[in-house]
Motif scaffolding. Structure first.
Motif, mmCIF file in Angstrom:
data_model
loop_
_atom_site.group_PDB
_atom_site.id
_atom_site.type_symbol
_atom_site.label_atom_id
_atom_site.label_comp_id
_atom_site.label_asym_id
_atom_site.label_seq_id
_atom_site.Cartn_x
_atom_site.Cartn_y
_atom_site.Cartn_z
ATOM 1 N N VAL A 1 57.265 43.296 3.483
ATOM 2 C CA VAL A 1 57.043 42.086 4.292
ATOM 3 C C VAL A 1 58.240 41.143 4.163
ATOM 4 O O VAL A 1 58.729 40.606 5.156
ATOM 5 C CB VAL A 1 55.732 41.375 3.888
ATOM 6 N N GLY A 2 58.727 40.945 2.931
ATOM 7 C CA GLY A 2 59.885 40.078 2.720
ATOM 8 C C GLY A 2 61.110 40.571 3.457
ATOM 9 O O GLY A 2 61.852 39.785 4.057
ATOM 10 N N LEU A 3 61.332 41.875 3.425
ATOM 11 C CA LEU A 3 62.464 42.463 4.145
ATOM 12 C C LEU A 3 62.323 42.245 5.646
ATOM 13 O O LEU A 3 63.274 41.827 6.312
ATOM 14 C CB LEU A 3 62.562 43.962 3.838
ATOM 15 N N LEU A 4 61.127 42.502 6.171
ATOM 16 C CA LEU A 4 60.900 42.326 7.600
ATOM 17 C C LEU A 4 61.022 40.863 8.029
ATOM 18 O O LEU A 4 61.535 40.565 9.107
ATOM 19 C CB LEU A 4 59.530 42.878 7.999
ATOM 20 N N MET A 5 60.564 39.951 7.196
ATOM 21 C CA MET A 5 60.583 38.527 7.550
ATOM 22 C C MET A 5 61.966 37.900 7.404
ATOM 23 O O MET A 5 62.318 37.010 8.171
ATOM 24 C CB MET A 5 59.572 37.749 6.699
ATOM 25 N N THR A 6 62.741 38.356 6.427
ATOM 26 C CA THR A 6 64.035 37.721 6.175
ATOM 27 C C THR A 6 65.216 38.559 6.632
ATOM 28 O O THR A 6 66.310 38.035 6.795
ATOM 29 C CB THR A 6 64.227 37.431 4.668
ATOM 30 N N GLY A 7 65.004 39.859 6.788
ATOM 31 C CA GLY A 7 66.101 40.752 7.141
ATOM 32 C C GLY A 7 66.998 41.079 5.956
ATOM 33 O O GLY A 7 68.019 41.736 6.108
ATOM 34 N N SER A 8 66.634 40.615 4.774
ATOM 35 C CA SER A 8 67.442 40.815 3.579
ATOM 36 C C SER A 8 66.614 41.514 2.503
ATOM 37 O O SER A 8 65.567 41.004 2.098
ATOM 38 C CB SER A 8 67.933 39.470 3.043
ATOM 39 N N ALA A 9 67.141 42.657 2.041
ATOM 40 C CA ALA A 9 66.448 43.372 0.974
ATOM 41 C C ALA A 9 66.481 42.562 -0.322
ATOM 42 O O ALA A 9 65.520 42.569 -1.086
ATOM 43 C CB ALA A 9 67.073 44.744 0.765
ATOM 44 N N ALA A 10 67.573 41.848 -0.570
ATOM 45 C CA ALA A 10 67.695 41.054 -1.802
ATOM 46 C C ALA A 10 66.689 39.905 -1.821
ATOM 47 O O ALA A 10 66.004 39.683 -2.825
ATOM 48 C CB ALA A 10 69.111 40.515 -1.950
ATOM 49 N N VAL A 11 66.594 39.184 -0.726
ATOM 50 C CA VAL A 11 65.655 38.063 -0.653
ATOM 51 C C VAL A 11 64.219 38.580 -0.667
ATOM 52 O O VAL A 11 63.366 38.059 -1.395
ATOM 53 C CB VAL A 11 65.914 37.182 0.598
ATOM 54 N N GLY A 12 63.963 39.616 0.094
ATOM 55 C CA GLY A 12 62.620 40.209 0.116
ATOM 56 C C GLY A 12 62.224 40.740 -1.245
ATOM 57 O O GLY A 12 61.094 40.557 -1.690
ATOM 58 N N GLY A 13 63.166 41.376 -1.942
ATOM 59 C CA GLY A 13 62.898 41.892 -3.277
ATOM 60 C C GLY A 13 62.654 40.789 -4.286
ATOM 61 O O GLY A 13 61.779 40.903 -5.147
ATOM 62 N N ALA A 14 63.437 39.711 -4.190
ATOM 63 C CA ALA A 14 63.241 38.567 -5.100
ATOM 64 C C ALA A 14 61.872 37.931 -4.872
ATOM 65 O O ALA A 14 61.172 37.600 -5.833
ATOM 66 C CB ALA A 14 64.347 37.535 -4.903
ATOM 67 N N MET A 15 61.500 37.771 -3.617
ATOM 68 C CA MET A 15 60.183 37.216 -3.301
ATOM 69 C C MET A 15 59.081 38.105 -3.879
ATOM 70 O O MET A 15 58.114 37.615 -4.468
ATOM 71 C CB MET A 15 59.993 37.097 -1.784
ATOM 72 N N ALA A 16 59.237 39.404 -3.714
ATOM 73 C CA ALA A 16 58.239 40.350 -4.207
ATOM 74 C C ALA A 16 58.158 40.327 -5.729
ATOM 75 O O ALA A 16 57.070 40.367 -6.297
ATOM 76 C CB ALA A 16 58.567 41.759 -3.710
ATOM 77 N N ALA A 17 59.302 40.253 -6.403
ATOM 78 C CA ALA A 17 59.314 40.238 -7.870
ATOM 79 C C ALA A 17 58.635 38.989 -8.422
ATOM 80 O O ALA A 17 57.828 39.072 -9.358
ATOM 81 C CB ALA A 17 60.748 40.331 -8.381
ATOM 82 N N ILE A 18 58.946 37.843 -7.850
ATOM 83 C CA ILE A 18 58.324 36.591 -8.297
ATOM 84 C C ILE A 18 56.821 36.627 -8.049
ATOM 85 O O ILE A 18 56.025 36.287 -8.929
ATOM 86 C CB ILE A 18 58.975 35.374 -7.602
ATOM 87 N N ASN A 19 56.442 37.075 -6.867
ATOM 88 C CA ASN A 19 55.029 37.173 -6.525
ATOM 89 C C ASN A 19 54.304 38.116 -7.489
ATOM 90 O O ASN A 19 53.185 37.841 -7.923
ATOM 91 C CB ASN A 19 54.867 37.659 -5.087
ATOM 92 N N THR A 20 54.937 39.232 -7.829
ATOM 93 C CA THR A 20 54.316 40.207 -8.721
ATOM 94 C C THR A 20 54.144 39.653 -10.128
ATOM 95 O O THR A 20 53.087 39.837 -10.746
ATOM 96 C CB THR A 20 55.142 41.507 -8.749
ATOM 97 N N MET A 21 55.144 38.970 -10.643
ATOM 98 C CA MET A 21 55.025 38.393 -11.988
ATOM 99 C C MET A 21 53.892 37.372 -12.050
ATOM 100 O O MET A 21 53.086 37.381 -12.984
ATOM 101 C CB MET A 21 56.343 37.749 -12.409
ATOM 102 N N LEU A 22 53.833 36.505 -11.058
ATOM 103 C CA LEU A 22 52.766 35.507 -11.021
ATOM 104 C C LEU A 22 51.410 36.171 -10.802
ATOM 105 O O LEU A 22 50.426 35.841 -11.468
ATOM 106 C CB LEU A 22 53.029 34.482 -9.919
#
Length: 68
Positions: A25-46
């Motif tokens: 979802v992050g990749l599709l919404m931002t077009g960036s694997a790095a930003v999408g991955g960072a969003m996913a990692a933070i979400n997963t930790m929380l």
């Protein structure tokens, strides 16, 4: 009553599913694997922390359980 180990394994598996979905979802919404991955990692930790606490609280609540 569930063991802490079972709760932890359930939380990890659930969060790995969520990490994958959130990364896509992050990749599709931002077009960036790095930003999408960072969003996913933070979400997963929380999410992992909150899910574990949530499950442990419910493990001590008897409401709605059937015994026997």
């Amino acid at each position: 009553m569930e063991t802490r180990q079972r709760t932890l394994v359930k939380a990890i598996v659930w969060n790995m599913i969520g990490l994958t979905v959130m990364a896509i979802v992050g990749l599709l919404m931002t077009g960036s694997a790095a930003v999408g991955g960072a969003m996913a990692a933070i979400n997963t930790m929380l999410g992992l922390s909150m899910y574990f606490i949530y499950e442990r609280i419910w493990a001590h609540i008897g409401w709605g359980r059937k015994h026997g």
